[in-house]
Enzyme design. Structure first.
Site, PDB file in Angstrom:
ATOM      1  N   CYS A 115      24.462  -1.158  -1.222  1.00  0.00           N
ATOM      2  CA  CYS A 115      25.313  -2.314  -1.155  1.00  0.00           C
ATOM      3  C   CYS A 115      25.246  -3.237  -0.084  1.00  0.00           C
ATOM      4  O   CYS A 115      24.490  -3.024   1.053  1.00  0.00           O
ATOM      5  CB  CYS A 115      26.832  -1.759  -1.008  1.00  0.00           C
TER       6      CYS A 115
ATOM      7  N   HIS B  42      -9.442  18.442 -11.920  1.00  0.00           N
ATOM      8  CA  HIS B  42      -8.528  19.720 -11.890  1.00  0.00           C
ATOM      9  C   HIS B  42      -7.343  19.676 -12.764  1.00  0.00           C
ATOM     10  O   HIS B  42      -6.523  20.451 -12.699  1.00  0.00           O
ATOM     11  CB  HIS B  42      -8.365  20.456 -10.579  1.00  0.00           C
TER      12      HIS B  42
ATOM     13  N   GLU C 115       6.235   0.003  -8.860  1.00  0.00           N
ATOM     14  CA  GLU C 115       7.570  -0.132  -8.655  1.00  0.00           C
ATOM     15  C   GLU C 115       8.033  -1.783  -8.927  1.00  0.00           C
ATOM     16  O   GLU C 115       9.193  -1.785  -9.387  1.00  0.00           O
ATOM     17  CB  GLU C 115       7.980   0.056  -7.153  1.00  0.00           C
TER      18      GLU C 115
ATOM     19  N   LYS D 130       2.810   0.391  -5.100  1.00  0.00           N
ATOM     20  CA  LYS D 130       3.167  -0.861  -5.434  1.00  0.00           C
ATOM     21  C   LYS D 130       2.913  -1.553  -6.810  1.00  0.00           C
ATOM     22  O   LYS D 130       3.835  -2.205  -7.192  1.00  0.00           O
ATOM     23  CB  LYS D 130       1.719  -1.822  -4.431  1.00  0.00           C
TER      24      LYS D 130
ATOM     25  N   GLU E   8      -0.416   4.217  -1.677  1.00  0.00           N
ATOM     26  CA  GLU E   8       0.297   2.955  -1.569  1.00  0.00           C
ATOM     27  C   GLU E   8      -0.098   1.886  -2.414  1.00  0.00           C
ATOM     28  O   GLU E   8       1.053   1.334  -3.090  1.00  0.00           O
ATOM     29  CB  GLU E   8       0.018   2.436   0.066  1.00  0.00           C
TER      30      GLU E   8
ATOM     31  N   ARG F  17      18.702  -6.386  -1.229  1.00  0.00           N
ATOM     32  CA  ARG F  17      18.891  -4.971  -0.922  1.00  0.00           C
ATOM     33  C   ARG F  17      19.289  -4.261  -2.340  1.00  0.00           C
ATOM     34  O   ARG F  17      19.101  -3.081  -2.286  1.00  0.00           O
ATOM     35  CB  ARG F  17      20.321  -4.899  -0.035  1.00  0.00           C
TER      36      ARG F  17
HETATM   37  C1  F6R Z   1       8.289   0.785  -1.409  1.00  0.00           C
HETATM   38  C2  F6R Z   1       9.329   0.631  -0.296  1.00  0.00           C
HETATM   39  C3  F6R Z   1       9.775   2.027   0.125  1.00  0.00           C
HETATM   40  C4  F6R Z   1      10.023   2.135   1.735  1.00  0.00           C
HETATM   41  C5  F6R Z   1      11.178   3.280   1.831  1.00  0.00           C
HETATM   42  C6  F6R Z   1      11.429   3.461   3.057  1.00  0.00           C
HETATM   43  O1  F6R Z   1       7.740  -0.388  -1.291  1.00  0.00           O
HETATM   44  O2  F6R Z   1       9.545  -0.279   0.382  1.00  0.00           O
HETATM   45  O3  F6R Z   1       9.186   2.927  -0.536  1.00  0.00           O
HETATM   46  O4  F6R Z   1       8.840   2.210   2.345  1.00  0.00           O
HETATM   47  O5  F6R Z   1      12.297   3.317   1.120  1.00  0.00           O
HETATM   48  O6  F6R Z   1      12.041   2.266   3.754  1.00  0.00           O
HETATM   49  P1  F6R Z   1      12.189   2.212   5.266  1.00  0.00           P
HETATM   50  O7  F6R Z   1      10.721   1.903   5.827  1.00  0.00           O
HETATM   51  O8  F6R Z   1      13.019   1.049   5.449  1.00  0.00           O
HETATM   52  O9  F6R Z   1      12.381   3.633   6.016  1.00  0.00           O
END
Ligand code: F6R
Length: 605
Positions: free
Chosen positions: A2, A504, A488, A485, A481, A27
């Protein structure tokens, strides 16, 4: 999660609140609402779906003269994402309006108590309960009423509150969920994070846990837990409004990918001087560094992935056991920890609930704790012994790119410094490594030129349902990572594996056309990873190979990454793979900056 905005000043509040909410869209949310206040009471607007629906209903704020208001974008937890459940929520008598971030953990008990007292609840949310409690506890003194109500709440929350008897004030409460006050010429703003206030001011106050704040057109007063006013200084943030603008880019994510050279340079350069890493990056004395028994790098999602790279770099350079841990697991694992353990908590926002919980647990266990954080004044930064700031600027896209790049850079600094302090990195080696670090921004800039190639590849790939990313050592950490990317933002199922682990079990999934990206940037491990590439190709997989060497016909597509210090290669190999994720999502028509079900700042466990 939120988003909260609030405004009290000399201008009409509605357009400012709508603009503020738009800047919090990143957000993640599924409904939105605004309450405006003047001497005749509240005007409340709430809509499910995109903010544009609310803005249209309010005619962009035109013709709404009120100069006081609060607004909210809701990410549903208790109750469906409907207009009825959207915030602000009013008390039964219509005297209080509340917007709320976070979760009230004892909502079932509170709901029962209120129902038994005859209160008719109009929504399914935990947030409405707060408005009803305010009505019950109302003694005309708002800070003390807020204190009595928040004392009944369990969980993490941030509140924006309006009260009809004081129509020229906005109240705010912070308890483990971030809130910022922005002091501007046109009035005083409230927001859940800094980008929402940047168009109006860079002068901010980061509220701390337990603070109750009263905002008026002239300024603000913060009350501490004892009800007495206390000083919360105004800070000038280095972030600028245009850093939080999309500019000519189609998406924030693409913009932020392209901002990585600057993010990495800004993080590294203040700490590189005359071939050395400056001592203040690490809050340890020489004796403490030598006595160190272990380093634990804690984070969530991409921050955890950065920690996985950092742990390998640090262990190799400083010759001390280093591991990366998922923050949500750390606190429940009863980890062996003492004063000779350094826990490094990594977070872009500095507000991730699980990372904060891990930090507090590490402190309780007596570890030395430090933060690698992107937001100055964030809770993580405030609660850590020391902070190494990543200077990526505001990151708006939900999927992190430049903050991850800056986290890697910060962890390299820590690794080199720890190695120097422990005597495992010689002065000559420090000179060489710092020179390599200085090269990173321009090498990353060069890799941004792979964008057309990655776009063409994204177009050429068959419709994917699954993808696999493999690598060894640091390449494996980078593969995790890269896989996240793609997954998500494009919603393609994707997994990352240590390349040697594939046979395995998971190799049974390889068949004609399976997409595999193989990261083989560490020369020492190249032949081993190439063997794994041959294994999957023999089963029909379509392989993209990233390597810093010249390898002929080893894969269906080969992308040559410039050779750099192998320890720092993850900073390079990730760039084309971020672009591949971006363009794949683009080709699939995905909502790249707002992937479904995700939130930028995860302030609940
Ligand atoms: C993926 C991503 C999330 C954040 C995770 C931690 O692209 O952005 O996996 O890395 O939610 O967020 P922070 O760094 O704000 O603690």
């Amino acid at each position: 999660m939120c988003g909260i905005v609030g405004y009290v000043g000399r201008q009409a509040a509605a357009p400012l609140l709508l603009q503020g909410l738009a800047r919090l869209e990143y957000r993640g949310y599924d409904s939105a609402g605004v309450a405006l206040l003047d001497g005749s009471g509240f005007c409340v607007y709430k809509e499910a779906g995109r903010l544009s629906v609310l803005a249209a209903r309010m005619n962009g704020g035109e013709g709404l003269p009120q100069t006081v208001g609060i607004g909210h974008t809701r990410w549903a937890t208790h109750g469906a994402p409907t207009a009825r459940n959207a915030h602000p929520h009013l008390s039964d008598n219509g005297h209080w309006a509340v917007v709320h971030n976070g979760i009230i953990e004892n909502e079932a008990v509170l709901r029962r108590t209120l129902r038994e007292a005859g209160v008719v609840l109009r929504s399914d949310t935990d947030s409405e309960l707060i408005a009803q409690l305010l009505q019950r506890e109302d003694d005309g003194d708002v800070p003390s009423t807020l204190r009595r109500v928040t004392a009944q709440l369990e969980g993490s929350f941030a509140l924006g509150v309006l009260y009809t008897a004081q129509p020229e004030r906005v109240y705010a409460v912070r308890c483990q969920s971030p809130l910022v006050i922005g002091v501007a010429d046109e009035g005083v703003f409230l927001a859940s994070d800094i980008p929402a206030v940047l168009p109006y001011t860079q002068r901010c106050v980061m509220l701390q846990d337990g603070d109750v704040a009263c905002l008026t057109a002239e300024g603000y007063t913060v009350y501490g837990a004892d009800g007495e006013p206390l000083q919360r200084p105004l800070q000038e943030t280095a972030w600028e409004a245009e850093q939080a603008e999309r500019g000519a880019y189609a998406h924030f994510m693409l913009k932020e990918i392209h901002e990585q050279p600057e993010a990495v340079a800004a993080t590294l350069l203040p700490h590189l001087q005359e071939g050395r890493v400056t001592p203040e990056v690490l809050p340890l004395t020489a004796a403490q560094a030598v006595a160190l028994k272990r380093v634990v790098l804690v984070g969530c999602g991409s921050a955890y992935h950065a920690g996985m790279v950092g742990a390998q770099v640090m262990e190799r350079l400083a010759r001390v056991p280093c591991v990366a841990e998922v923050a949500s697991e750390y606190r429940y694992r009863q980890p062996v920890t003492d004063g000779d353990t350094l826990v490094v908590c990594i977070s872009q926002s500095g507000e991730t609930a699980d990372t904060l919980a891990a930090l507090r647990e590490a402190k309780r266990l007596g570890a030395r704790v430090m933060a690698v954080a992107n937001v100055e004044g964030s809770t993580l930064a405030a609660e850590s012994e020391a902070v190494l700031l990543t200077r990526a600027g505001p990151e708006i896209a939900v999927a992190t790119t430049k903050a991850y790049a800056a986290q890697l850079a910060a962890l390299y600094l820590l690794a080199v410094r720890l190695g120097v302090m422990r005597g495992t990195v010689t002065p000559a080696e420090e000179q060489r490594l710092t020179a390599e670090l200085r090269r990173l921004p321009s090498l990353i800039r060069g890799l941004l030129k792979t964008a057309p190639q990655m776009h063409a590849l994204a177009k050429r790939l068959p419709p994917l349902t699954d993808a696999y990313f493999i690598g060894r050592g640091i390449d494996h950490a980078a593969a995790l990572e890269a896989s996240l990317k793609l997954k998500e933002i494009s919603y393609i199922h994707s997994e990352a594996y240590a390349a040697g682990e594939l046979k395995h079990g998971t190799i049974s999934l390889m068949e004609s056309g399976t997409f595999v990206a193989a990261l083989a940037c560490d020369k020492a491990l190249l032949t081993k990873t190439l063997a794994n590439v041959r294994e999957v190709r023999a089963r029909g997989a379509w392989v993209l190979l990233l390597t810093a060497e010249t390898v002929e016909e080893a894969a269906d597509e080969v992308l040559t990454i410039p050779a750099a210090e192998p320890l720092f290669q993850a900073s390079l190999s990730i760039v084309p793979l971020q672009l591949l994720g971006y363009y794949t999502a683009l080709e699939r028509g995905c909502d790249i900056d707002h992937p479904r079900n995700l939130a930028k700042s995860v302030t609940v466990e």
